[in-house]
Design a protein around this motif. Sequence first.
Motif, PDB file in Angstrom:
ATOM      1  N   THR A 127       0.920  -1.343  -0.114  1.00  0.00           N
ATOM      2  CA  THR A 127       0.036  -0.233   0.018  1.00  0.00           C
ATOM      3  C   THR A 127       0.819   1.165   0.083  1.00  0.00           C
ATOM      4  O   THR A 127       1.660   1.495   0.891  1.00  0.00           O
ATOM      5  CB  THR A 127      -0.921  -0.010   1.445  1.00  0.00           C
ATOM      6  N   PRO A 128       0.718   1.920  -1.159  1.00  0.00           N
ATOM      7  CA  PRO A 128       1.740   3.065  -0.962  1.00  0.00           C
ATOM      8  C   PRO A 128       1.296   4.327   0.014  1.00  0.00           C
ATOM      9  O   PRO A 128      -0.070   4.200   0.358  1.00  0.00           O
ATOM     10  CB  PRO A 128       1.403   3.849  -2.354  1.00  0.00           C
ATOM     11  N   VAL A 129       2.052   5.009   0.599  1.00  0.00           N
ATOM     12  CA  VAL A 129       2.166   6.122   1.451  1.00  0.00           C
ATOM     13  C   VAL A 129       2.571   7.335   0.802  1.00  0.00           C
ATOM     14  O   VAL A 129       3.690   7.383   0.707  1.00  0.00           O
ATOM     15  CB  VAL A 129       2.803   5.584   2.878  1.00  0.00           C
ATOM     16  N   ARG A 130       2.000   8.140   0.553  1.00  0.00           N
ATOM     17  CA  ARG A 130       2.312   9.595   0.112  1.00  0.00           C
ATOM     18  C   ARG A 130       2.490  10.547   1.402  1.00  0.00           C
ATOM     19  O   ARG A 130       1.768  10.518   2.205  1.00  0.00           O
ATOM     20  CB  ARG A 130       1.358   9.966  -0.892  1.00  0.00           C
ATOM     21  N   MET A 131       3.543  11.249   1.328  1.00  0.00           N
ATOM     22  CA  MET A 131       3.814  12.257   2.444  1.00  0.00           C
ATOM     23  C   MET A 131       4.084  13.637   1.885  1.00  0.00           C
ATOM     24  O   MET A 131       4.872  13.896   1.005  1.00  0.00           O
ATOM     25  CB  MET A 131       5.032  11.744   3.104  1.00  0.00           C
ATOM     26  N   ASN A 132       3.304  14.447   2.486  1.00  0.00           N
ATOM     27  CA  ASN A 132       3.743  16.000   2.071  1.00  0.00           C
ATOM     28  C   ASN A 132       4.121  16.794   3.357  1.00  0.00           C
ATOM     29  O   ASN A 132       3.129  16.646   4.345  1.00  0.00           O
ATOM     30  CB  ASN A 132       2.521  16.580   1.372  1.00  0.00           C
TER      31      ASN A 132
END
Length: 137
Positions: A127-132
């Motif tokens: 499951t990809p996790v995108r962080m900003n």
Amino acid sequence: MAKRLWVERGEDGTWEGHSDEGAVIKFGRGEGLFTPGDLLQLALAGCAGMSSQFAVEHALGEGKGAKVVVNAQYSDDDDAFLSFDEQVSIDGTDAHLSEEDAAKLEERMRRHIDKSCTIKHTLVRETPVRMNIKIRH
């Protein structure tokens, strides 16, 4: 629309998780606190328990439920969990289940968990996790 969730650091050094609906959970490091890894394991256990609830109550009666214990294999080198083992236990002694009825309940619970446990579905696949990161200055 997804429920909005967030965490904030408390004045005492602990962390609090919040939801728009008003739920709050305290966590962190130290005695009496769940770590984020503990919360992940509890989410997996809670998901199995809640997903199987209908099958358990149908077989054993209203208010009955499972006890779900999760053990995790952790790698210090990777700083990651490698696997999770769930033990789902039901006390069906009051219902005097036959071997056949117990086997049917086990199969129904397995089907309910496999169909409805979002946490399990998420963990068994990548499951990809995108962080900003935003810093106000």
